[in-house]
Scaffold this motif. Structure first.
Motif, short mmCIF file in Angstrom:
data_model
loop_
_atom_site.label_atom_id
_atom_site.label_comp_id
_atom_site.label_asym_id
_atom_site.label_seq_id
_atom_site.Cartn_x
_atom_site.Cartn_y
_atom_site.Cartn_z
N GLN A 1 0.82 -1.20 0.00
CA GLN A 1 0.00 0.00 0.00
C GLN A 1 0.86 1.26 0.00
N ALA A 2 1.99 1.22 0.70
CA ALA A 2 2.88 2.39 0.71
C ALA A 2 3.36 2.72 -0.70
N ARG A 3 3.62 1.69 -1.52
CA ARG A 3 4.04 1.93 -2.90
C ARG A 3 2.93 2.61 -3.69
N PHE A 4 1.71 2.15 -3.51
CA PHE A 4 0.59 2.75 -4.23
C PHE A 4 0.36 4.20 -3.79
N ASN A 5 0.58 4.48 -2.51
CA ASN A 5 0.46 5.86 -2.03
C ASN A 5 1.52 6.76 -2.67
N VAL A 6 2.75 6.25 -2.76
CA VAL A 6 3.82 7.02 -3.41
C VAL A 6 3.50 7.22 -4.88
N ALA A 7 3.03 6.17 -5.54
CA ALA A 7 2.70 6.26 -6.97
C ALA A 7 1.63 7.33 -7.21
N GLU A 8 0.66 7.42 -6.32
CA GLU A 8 -0.42 8.40 -6.49
C GLU A 8 0.12 9.82 -6.39
N ILE A 9 1.05 10.05 -5.46
CA ILE A 9 1.64 11.38 -5.32
C ILE A 9 2.52 11.71 -6.52
N LEU A 10 3.32 10.74 -6.97
CA LEU A 10 4.21 10.97 -8.11
C LEU A 10 3.41 11.21 -9.39
N ARG A 11 2.24 10.59 -9.49
CA ARG A 11 1.40 10.79 -10.67
C ARG A 11 0.91 12.25 -10.73
N VAL A 12 0.65 12.83 -9.57
CA VAL A 12 0.29 14.25 -9.51
C VAL A 12 1.45 15.10 -10.01
N PHE A 13 2.66 14.75 -9.57
CA PHE A 13 3.85 15.51 -9.95
C PHE A 13 4.15 15.41 -11.44
#
Length: 268
Positions: free
Chosen positions: A132-144
């Motif tokens: 889940q931590a990976r998916f949370n990071v991916a969601e933030i990076l997708r915004v960036f």
């Protein structure tokens, strides 16, 4: 006769010729992250020796050092009770005179759903122990990925993951990276997120028991002694190659340390 060109990814030019140190967010300061930080220290010193501006690292981890962390992770008995991120960054800064930063909190949105300003970095490296931590990071990076043309524009995500004897390191681009014209190679501008390419596999591999280990002996039942260090060295060799060679034919690898097999993942 037509021959198929080798597919490669050329490093974003800003990493090769920066005006300031390259910003790096390292997420996770445990078995893998603590050793990746040491490798980043070595990369930084080597880049500076070659006339490069080096790295500026921010380490994220909200965990406290316990006796179970001693031995397999890069901590000492005198550091028990301290935040992992603070202990490691203080040690590095004293060693090489850097001004790297520690965040004793998780890399995530705040209670208001806002992304911390410090979450923006040219390179993000994840050494987290749950899916889940990976998916949370991916969601933030997708915004960036929609933010362009400023110094710390996110470019790359390097993800480390492992089980007891096996692991993988995979490189992703955050959006497309402009590629030069090449007669010799077929250039690839975008490398997929690990959560997109292997998302279902990651979910299936999630261990049911993710409770913290109470001792080093118990921890070694979950992750063998040298899997983290092996991944850290090989994964940071991939990162070093981006700087030193300016290109890569591989975007990661799978490692089985039990029978000493490594399978590269080619750029496609």
């Amino acid at each position: 006769m037509n021959t198929e060109k080798t597919k490669v990814h050329f490093t974003d030019n800003y990493l090769l010729n920066p005006t300031n140190p390259i910003t790096v967010n390292l997420i996770g300061a445990g078995g893998t992250g603590s050793k990746v930080l040491t490798a980043l220290l070595e990369i930084n010193e080597s880049l500076i020796a070659l006339g490069h501006a080096g790295l500026s690292v921010r380490l994220w981890d909200d965990d406290i050092i316990t006796t179970a962390n001693l031995g397999r992770q890069r901590f000492f008995e005198s550091e028990t009770g301290l935040y992992k991120s603070v202990a490691l960054i203080n040690r590095v800064n004293r060693c090489i005179g850097t001004n790297w930063k520690a965040e004793n909190r998780k890399f995530e949105r705040d209670n208001f759903g806002m992304i911390p300003q410090e979450a923006e970095a040219t390179i993000t490296i994840t050494c987290v122990d749950n899916v889940q931590a990976r998916f949370n990071v991916a969601e933030i990076l997708r915004v960036f990925s929609h933010r362009k043309n400023y110094r710390d524009t996110p470019k790359y995500w390097l993800d480390f993951g492992n089980s007891r004897h096996t692991g993988q390191v995979l490189l992703s681009t955050i959006g497309e990276i402009e590629q030069p014209n090449s007669e010799k190679y077929e250039t690839v501008a975008s490398l997929p997120f690990v959560t997109e390419e292997f998302g279902e596999l990651l979910k299936q591999s999630e261990q049911q028991d993710d409770t913290p280990s109470c001792s080093l002996a118990e921890a070694l039942q979950k992750q063998d002694l040298f899997i983290n260090g092996s991944l850290a060295q090989m994964g940071c060799e991939l990162l070093w190659g981006l700087f030193r060679n300016g290109m890569t034919e591989n975007r990661g690898f799978f490692l089985n340390l039990k029978d000493f097999r490594t399978q590269p993942v080619e750029v496609v």
